[in-house]
Design a protein around this motif. Structure first.
Motif, PDB file in Angstrom:
ATOM      1  N   SER A 222       2.201  -1.557  21.669  1.00 45.58           N
ATOM      2  CA  SER A 222       2.908  -0.282  21.559  1.00 45.58           C
ATOM      3  C   SER A 222       1.904   0.846  21.343  1.00 45.58           C
ATOM      4  N   PRO A 223       1.874   1.849  22.223  1.00 44.18           N
ATOM      5  CA  PRO A 223       0.828   2.870  22.153  1.00 44.18           C
ATOM      6  C   PRO A 223       1.144   3.956  21.124  1.00 44.18           C
ATOM      7  N   TYR A 224       0.211   4.172  20.200  1.00 42.04           N
ATOM      8  CA  TYR A 224       0.316   5.266  19.233  1.00 42.04           C
ATOM      9  C   TYR A 224       1.657   5.273  18.509  1.00 42.04           C
ATOM     10  N   VAL A 225       2.077   4.109  18.077  1.00 38.90           N
ATOM     11  CA  VAL A 225       3.267   4.002  17.229  1.00 38.90           C
ATOM     12  C   VAL A 225       2.797   3.859  15.786  1.00 38.90           C
ATOM     13  N   LEU A 226       3.300   4.725  14.906  1.00 38.49           N
ATOM     14  CA  LEU A 226       2.877   4.748  13.516  1.00 38.49           C
ATOM     15  C   LEU A 226       4.011   4.284  12.608  1.00 38.49           C
ATOM     16  N   GLY A 227       3.631   3.848  11.405  1.00 36.51           N
ATOM     17  CA  GLY A 227       4.611   3.359  10.454  1.00 36.51           C
ATOM     18  C   GLY A 227       5.250   4.481   9.663  1.00 36.51           C
ATOM     19  N   VAL A 228       4.609   4.868   8.549  1.00 37.88           N
ATOM     20  CA  VAL A 228       5.119   5.929   7.683  1.00 37.88           C
ATOM     21  C   VAL A 228       4.118   7.077   7.699  1.00 37.88           C
ATOM     22  N   VAL A 229       4.601   8.306   7.902  1.00 38.04           N
ATOM     23  CA  VAL A 229       3.725   9.474   8.004  1.00 38.04           C
ATOM     24  C   VAL A 229       4.213  10.568   7.054  1.00 38.04           C
ATOM     25  N   PRO A 230       3.735  10.582   5.806  1.00 34.90           N
ATOM     26  CA  PRO A 230       4.028  11.725   4.932  1.00 34.90           C
ATOM     27  C   PRO A 230       3.253  12.945   5.428  1.00 34.90           C
ATOM     28  N   ASP A 231       3.956  14.036   5.681  1.00 30.95           N
ATOM     29  CA  ASP A 231       3.383  15.167   6.399  1.00 30.95           C
ATOM     30  C   ASP A 231       3.739  16.457   5.650  1.00 30.95           C
ATOM     31  N   SER A 232       2.736  17.142   5.119  1.00 31.13           N
ATOM     32  CA  SER A 232       2.983  18.361   4.338  1.00 31.13           C
ATOM     33  C   SER A 232       4.098  18.124   3.323  1.00 31.13           C
ATOM     34  N   SER A 233       3.993  17.035   2.584  1.00 29.72           N
ATOM     35  CA  SER A 233       5.010  16.643   1.611  1.00 29.72           C
ATOM     36  C   SER A 233       4.365  16.296   0.285  1.00 29.72           C
ATOM     37  N   ASP A 234       5.156  16.344  -0.778  1.00 25.80           N
ATOM     38  CA  ASP A 234       4.624  16.066  -2.114  1.00 25.80           C
ATOM     39  C   ASP A 234       5.537  15.120  -2.875  1.00 25.80           C
ATOM     40  N   TYR A 263       0.579  27.640   8.165  1.00 25.99           N
ATOM     41  CA  TYR A 263       1.775  27.170   7.444  1.00 25.99           C
ATOM     42  C   TYR A 263       1.428  26.893   5.986  1.00 25.99           C
ATOM     43  N   GLY A 264       0.267  26.283   5.769  1.00 22.42           N
ATOM     44  CA  GLY A 264      -0.308  26.194   4.440  1.00 22.42           C
ATOM     45  C   GLY A 264       0.408  25.300   3.445  1.00 22.42           C
ATOM     46  N   ARG A 265       1.032  24.226   3.905  1.00 26.30           N
ATOM     47  CA  ARG A 265       1.660  23.299   2.964  1.00 26.30           C
ATOM     48  C   ARG A 265       0.903  21.973   2.969  1.00 26.30           C
ATOM     49  N   PRO A 266       0.297  21.607   1.838  1.00 23.34           N
ATOM     50  CA  PRO A 266      -0.479  20.359   1.795  1.00 23.34           C
ATOM     51  C   PRO A 266       0.402  19.138   1.590  1.00 23.34           C
ATOM     52  N   THR A 267      -0.182  17.991   1.829  1.00 25.41           N
ATOM     53  CA  THR A 267       0.368  16.726   1.347  1.00 25.41           C
ATOM     54  C   THR A 267      -0.337  16.407   0.042  1.00 25.41           C
ATOM     55  N   THR A 268       0.421  16.246  -1.043  1.00 20.59           N
ATOM     56  CA  THR A 268      -0.191  16.070  -2.358  1.00 20.59           C
ATOM     57  C   THR A 268       0.722  15.268  -3.274  1.00 20.59           C
ATOM     58  N   ALA A 269       0.127  14.709  -4.325  1.00 17.05           N
ATOM     59  CA  ALA A 269       0.861  13.874  -5.283  1.00 17.05           C
ATOM     60  C   ALA A 269       1.551  12.716  -4.570  1.00 17.05           C
ATOM     61  N   VAL A 270       0.738  11.811  -4.033  1.00 19.09           N
ATOM     62  CA  VAL A 270       1.227  10.661  -3.271  1.00 19.09           C
ATOM     63  C   VAL A 270       0.746   9.388  -3.950  1.00 19.09           C
ATOM     64  N   HIS A 271       1.613   8.414  -4.089  1.00 18.60           N
ATOM     65  CA  HIS A 271       1.281   7.116  -4.674  1.00 18.60           C
ATOM     66  C   HIS A 271       1.703   6.033  -3.690  1.00 18.60           C
ATOM     67  N   ILE A 272       0.753   5.203  -3.288  1.00 22.78           N
ATOM     68  CA  ILE A 272       0.987   4.137  -2.320  1.00 22.78           C
ATOM     69  C   ILE A 272       0.517   2.831  -2.943  1.00 22.78           C
ATOM     70  N   ARG A 273       1.355   1.796  -2.937  1.00 25.87           N
ATOM     71  CA  ARG A 273       0.946   0.546  -3.588  1.00 25.87           C
ATOM     72  C   ARG A 273       1.706  -0.655  -3.012  1.00 25.87           C
ATOM     73  N   ASN A 274       1.058  -1.803  -3.126  1.00 20.20           N
ATOM     74  CA  ASN A 274       1.671  -3.094  -2.807  1.00 20.20           C
ATOM     75  C   ASN A 274       2.182  -3.156  -1.368  1.00 20.20           C
ATOM     76  N   LEU A 275       1.253  -2.962  -0.431  1.00 19.18           N
ATOM     77  CA  LEU A 275       1.596  -3.019   0.984  1.00 19.18           C
ATOM     78  C   LEU A 275       0.789  -4.092   1.687  1.00 19.18           C
ATOM     79  N   VAL A 276       1.389  -4.715   2.698  1.00 22.47           N
ATOM     80  CA  VAL A 276       0.701  -5.612   3.622  1.00 22.47           C
ATOM     81  C   VAL A 276       0.711  -4.935   4.976  1.00 22.47           C
ATOM     82  N   LEU A 277      -0.488  -4.715   5.562  1.00 22.12           N
ATOM     83  CA  LEU A 277      -0.623  -3.826   6.704  1.00 22.12           C
ATOM     84  C   LEU A 277      -1.404  -4.485   7.834  1.00 22.12           C
TER      85      LEU A 277
END
Length: 453
Positions: A222-234, A263-277
């Motif tokens: 599958s070409p350029y298929v992504l899982g989870v994409v947090p984008d300019s989110s907190d 647009y000036g909105r960052p992605t910040t305050a993100v916690h990622i844990r316990n994943l199999v990738l």
């Protein structure tokens, strides 16, 4: 009608997560309340035979459930069956519940997908200039939405979209399975996602998003298929999940070139844990390359990354502007990975020719610790930008069994402690950049001392 007892998040009493404690985003104890109202999609004439188009049934059900928004919200129950549909919008104070054996099938007919304007932080579609297809499940300016189930399934039926992408016959940029825009207090859990046309889960301009116990899979080709994409989110938590896709499994982004800068909105305050990738052509976890609004204050822990091209990737390029900073990644187990760690300042296309070549990205304060790996090709490739070198790259307790002991380094500085194979000189140059009070930043109290730089 079978009514599933579904619990939802009562977000109204949540405390806002402070940036310096982003590693607690996933540790909050949420107060749970049941939805007082529930209806089945069957009540709106839906047919779960995998052939009948149910877009109008879903739209009518959501329209009806809007009337319960000020009465504690409501649940839309999807029973076992194959429910073919085009794109539709959700509403606030809603639970969408997929029973075991229920599959929401995305229509492979592009005419069943709405066409919408590009995101303002991107200025155009990702694959093509201009507009884009709306995602299958959409939320715009919503709050308090739960998408969950007893391991029900979303099947994006993406093969046709992949073929159109590779043959150059797309009319607009591909859709996602789920996208929330400018929304808050979102929970996505206990679901399976298959064969997304592009991204599986895309929260953009969102706050307080919790994604847990999901299985995301596509075929290897599958070409350029992504899982989870947090984008300019907190205040985003991603945890306890398995993701196997053709490209990056988790990718943090924040806009593209001048559009993301403005647009000036960052992605910040993100916690990622316990994943199999697993990502045969991409990275287990990536930052950028579209990061022009900035990415900061991210804690990642306890990952298993296998059979992938790259383990951890930081990507940017001249013209992006923005920053990637204050990132702690720890407890990573790698197996069968071509390159364990990549930080590349020369990756990514531009939205158009209007970008500012003098908009230089900043990559700094990156802590990588407690990595182990076997079957690794290259330990690491750190290639910064001459006018904006990557700084304060801190490595500790990293042990990789590689086929090549070389690290590739240029325009980068930092420090390494207890790392094998031995890293390049550039990563042994600045111990003061990584230590305070005798311990490494992002060490035993990652997410605390490290923000005082």
């Amino acid at each position: 009608m079978q009514v599933a007892l579904v619990w939802l998040l009562a977000f109204t009493n949540l405390l806002f997560i402070k940036v310096e404690s982003n590693n607690a985003v996933c540790k909050k104890t949420f107060k749970l309340d049941p939805r007082p109202h529930s209806v089945s999609i069957l009540e709106f004439g839906a047919v779960g035979d995998g052939k009948s188009l149910n877009t109008i049934a879903f739209q009518n059900a959501i329209f009806y459930l809007k009337s319960f928004a000020d009465k504690g919200g409501a649940q839309l129950y999807v029973p076992p069956g194959k429910w073919l549909t085009g794109s539709f919008n959700l509403t606030s104070h809603l639970t969408l519940f997929l029973e075991k054996g229920a599959t929401i099938l995305a229509s492979p007919d592009p005419s069943h997908w709405d066409i919408v304007s590009p995101l303002p932080s991107y200025g155009r579609g990702i694959e093509l200039p201009g507009k884009r297809y709306r995602s299958l499940i959409n939320g715009d300016n919503l709050q308090d939405v739960v998408i969950t189930g007893d391991n029900g399934t979303f099947d994006g039926q993406g093969a046709a979209w992949w073929e159109w992408l590779e043959s150059g016959t797309l009319n607009y940029s591909r859709p996602h399975i789920i996208e929330f825009v400018s929304s808050k207090n979102i929970l996505i859990s206990n679901l399976t996602f298959l064969n997304a046309p592009s991204v599986n889960i895309h929260p953009v301009y969102c706050s307080h998003v919790h994604i847990k116990k999901v299985l995301i899979e596509t075929s290897v080709d599958s070409p350029y298929v992504l899982g989870v994409v947090p984008d300019s989110s907190d205040n985003v938590c991603i945890e306890d999940s398995t993701i196997n896709v053709g490209h990056d499994t988790v990718s943090l982004k924040s806009g593209w070139d001048q559009y993301g800068i403005n647009y000036g909105r960052p992605t910040t305050a993100v916690h990622i844990r316990n994943l199999v990738l697993k990502s045969p052509t991409g990275a287990g976890i990536s930052f950028g390359s579209e990061m022009s609004g900035g990415i900061s204050d991210v804690t990642v822990e306890h990952l298993t990354i296998h059979s992938s091209r790259v383990g951890v990737a930081f990507r940017t390029t001249r013209g992006r502007g923005g920053y990637i900073r204050n990132i702690t990644i720890s407890g990573v187990v790698l197996s069968g990975v071509d390159t364990a760690i990549v930080a590349d300042g020369h990756t990514g296309a531009h939205a158009d020719d209007k970008y500012d070549r003098d908009a230089l990205p900043v990559v700094t304060r990156i802590v990588l610790r407690n990595f182990t790996g076997d079957g690794i090709g290259l330990a690491g490739n750190f290639t910064g930008i001459g006018e904006s070198p990557f700084t304060s790259i801190c490595l500790k307790d990293i042990h990789l069994q590689t086929s090549s002991e070389s690290w590739v380094c240029s325009n980068v500085s930092g420090y390494a402690e207890d790392v094998s194979p031995e890293p390049c000189e550039e990563l042994m140059s600045s111990p003061s950049a990584c230590f305070a009070g005798g311990r490494i930043y992002g060490g035993e109290t990652a997410g605390e001392s490290y923000y005082s730089w």
